[in-house]
Design a protein around this motif. Structure first.
Motif, PDB file in Angstrom:
ATOM      1  N   TYR A   1      -3.962   7.308  -1.726  1.00 38.93           N
ATOM      2  CA  TYR A   1      -3.745   5.892  -1.496  1.00 38.93           C
ATOM      3  C   TYR A   1      -3.199   5.107  -2.754  1.00 38.93           C
ATOM      4  CZ  TYR A   1      -4.540   6.895   3.504  1.00 38.93           C
ATOM      5  OH  TYR A   1      -4.217   7.902   4.870  1.00 38.93           O
TER       6      TYR A   1
ATOM      7  N   SER B   1       1.079   5.431  -0.212  1.00 39.20           N
ATOM      8  CA  SER B   1       0.941   6.361   0.584  1.00 39.20           C
ATOM      9  C   SER B   1       1.402   7.925   0.009  1.00 39.20           C
ATOM     10  CB  SER B   1       0.858   6.885   1.467  1.00 39.20           C
ATOM     11  OG  SER B   1      -0.194   4.990   2.646  1.00 39.20           O
TER      12      SER B   1
ATOM     13  N   ARG C   1       0.564  -1.306   0.597  1.00 37.33           N
ATOM     14  CA  ARG C   1       0.142   0.115   0.155  1.00 37.33           C
ATOM     15  C   ARG C   1       0.872   1.416   0.254  1.00 37.33           C
ATOM     16  NH1 ARG C   1      -4.070   2.750   4.857  1.00 37.33           N
ATOM     17  NH2 ARG C   1      -5.333   3.443   3.497  1.00 37.33           N
TER      18      ARG C   1
ATOM     19  N   THR D   1      -4.239  12.775   1.689  1.00 35.21           N
ATOM     20  CA  THR D   1      -2.942  11.548   1.108  1.00 35.21           C
ATOM     21  C   THR D   1      -4.109  11.088   0.566  1.00 35.21           C
ATOM     22  OG1 THR D   1      -2.317  11.551   3.703  1.00 35.21           O
ATOM     23  CG2 THR D   1      -2.522   9.540   1.999  1.00 35.21           C
TER      24      THR D   1
ATOM     25  N   THR E   1       1.501  11.766   0.398  1.00 30.93           N
ATOM     26  CA  THR E   1       1.263  13.306   1.814  1.00 30.93           C
ATOM     27  C   THR E   1       1.287  14.214   0.975  1.00 30.93           C
ATOM     28  OG1 THR E   1       0.647  11.528   3.652  1.00 30.93           O
ATOM     29  CG2 THR E   1       0.737  14.011   3.949  1.00 30.93           C
TER      30      THR E   1
END
Length: 126
Positions: A79, A21, A19, A77, A23
């Motif tokens: 994903y 991410s 996963r 964020t 930001t």
């Protein structure tokens, strides 16, 4: 200035999951195109998946059915859930954001994106 910072990359075996991410700082996740692109060694950068909202998304054929893009606007964020990973998914994965959206569905063209992160490496071994 706008910063996009990716994390979550790593090394997994075929069939594994990761996963990613991304930001953002100094950039508001309103209704604009944001997405994931990747570049493998010796190849051109290509789109993976993009999103305006969690229901307005576009996927590259290579990602359909295996990857899921999602965004949390409150956390600024983005994903990318990647399942059933294959060796051909090995690449540097980049997060990108556009200043404005160009259509109802998000663009897969990297030329439409204005801000880029530094990337996070994903390596899938057989």
């Amino acid at each position: 200035y706008v910063q996009l910072v990716e994390s979550g990359g790593g090394s997994v075996q075929t069939g594994g999951s990761l996963r990613l991410s991304c930001t953002a700082s100094e950039f508001t996740f309103d209704e604009t195109d944001i997405g994931w692109f990747r570049q493998a060694p010796g190849k051109e950068r290509e789109a993976v998946a993009t999103a305006i909202t969690n229901s307005r998304t576009t996927y590259a054929n290579s990602a359909k059915g295996r990857f899921t893009i999602s965004r949390d606007n409150a956390r600024n964020t983005l994903y990318l859930q990647m399942n059933s990973l294959k060796p051909e998914d090995t690449a540097m994965y980049y997060c990108a954001a556009a200043r404005t959206s160009r259509g109802f569905l998000p663009s897969l063209s990297q030329n439409d994106y204005d801000y880029w992160g530094q990337g996070t490496q994903v390596t899938v071994s057989s």
